[in-house]
Design a protein around this motif. Sequence first.
Motif, short mmCIF file in Angstrom:
data_model
loop_
_atom_site.label_atom_id
_atom_site.label_comp_id
_atom_site.label_asym_id
_atom_site.label_seq_id
_atom_site.Cartn_x
_atom_site.Cartn_y
_atom_site.Cartn_z
N THR A 51 -52.78 28.45 58.64
CA THR A 51 -53.49 29.36 59.54
C THR A 51 -54.86 29.73 58.99
O THR A 51 -55.80 29.93 59.76
N ALA A 52 -55.00 29.80 57.66
CA ALA A 52 -56.32 30.05 57.07
C ALA A 52 -57.26 28.90 57.40
O ALA A 52 -58.43 29.11 57.73
N GLY A 53 -56.75 27.67 57.34
CA GLY A 53 -57.56 26.50 57.69
C GLY A 53 -57.98 26.51 59.14
O GLY A 53 -59.11 26.17 59.48
N VAL A 54 -57.04 26.92 60.03
CA VAL A 54 -57.37 27.01 61.45
C VAL A 54 -58.48 28.03 61.67
O VAL A 54 -59.47 27.76 62.37
N LYS A 55 -58.32 29.20 61.06
CA LYS A 55 -59.32 30.26 61.22
C LYS A 55 -60.68 29.85 60.64
O LYS A 55 -61.72 30.31 61.11
N ASN A 56 -60.65 28.97 59.65
CA ASN A 56 -61.88 28.52 59.00
C ASN A 56 -62.52 27.33 59.74
O ASN A 56 -63.59 26.86 59.35
N GLY A 57 -61.86 26.85 60.78
CA GLY A 57 -62.43 25.75 61.56
C GLY A 57 -62.14 24.37 61.01
O GLY A 57 -62.69 23.38 61.49
N GLU A 58 -61.25 24.27 60.02
CA GLU A 58 -60.98 22.98 59.39
C GLU A 58 -60.30 21.97 60.32
O GLU A 58 -60.33 20.78 60.04
N PHE A 59 -59.70 22.43 61.39
CA PHE A 59 -58.99 21.54 62.31
C PHE A 59 -59.66 21.46 63.67
O PHE A 59 -59.06 20.94 64.62
N ASP A 60 -60.88 21.96 63.78
CA ASP A 60 -61.60 21.87 65.04
C ASP A 60 -61.84 20.40 65.40
O ASP A 60 -62.12 19.58 64.54
N LEU A 61 -61.72 20.11 66.66
CA LEU A 61 -61.96 18.75 67.12
C LEU A 61 -63.46 18.51 67.25
O LEU A 61 -64.21 19.40 67.64
N VAL A 62 -63.85 17.30 66.95
CA VAL A 62 -65.25 16.93 67.16
C VAL A 62 -65.46 16.69 68.64
O VAL A 62 -64.52 16.31 69.35
#
Length: 69
Positions: A51-62
């Motif tokens: 969830t920290a990665g999600v909040k940090n944008g690490e899994f945002d789609l290009v």
Amino acid sequence: MRINYRQSSFCSTGACVQVAVLDNGDVSLRDSKDLSVAPHTYTPQEWVAFTAGVKNGEFDLVPGALLDR
């Protein structure tokens, strides 16, 4: 033991992932479209890292990533 799954308020179709905190603190994640499939289970540490990665944008789609499928 009854497990109380929740889903995001952003889920407009009802066909979304659902999450529940289990009695031992683990996190259970399931697909609401097919409840016959066993849920994935994560430790609290794994869930916090994800969830920290999600909040940090690490899994945002290009841009356009969903169109490439």
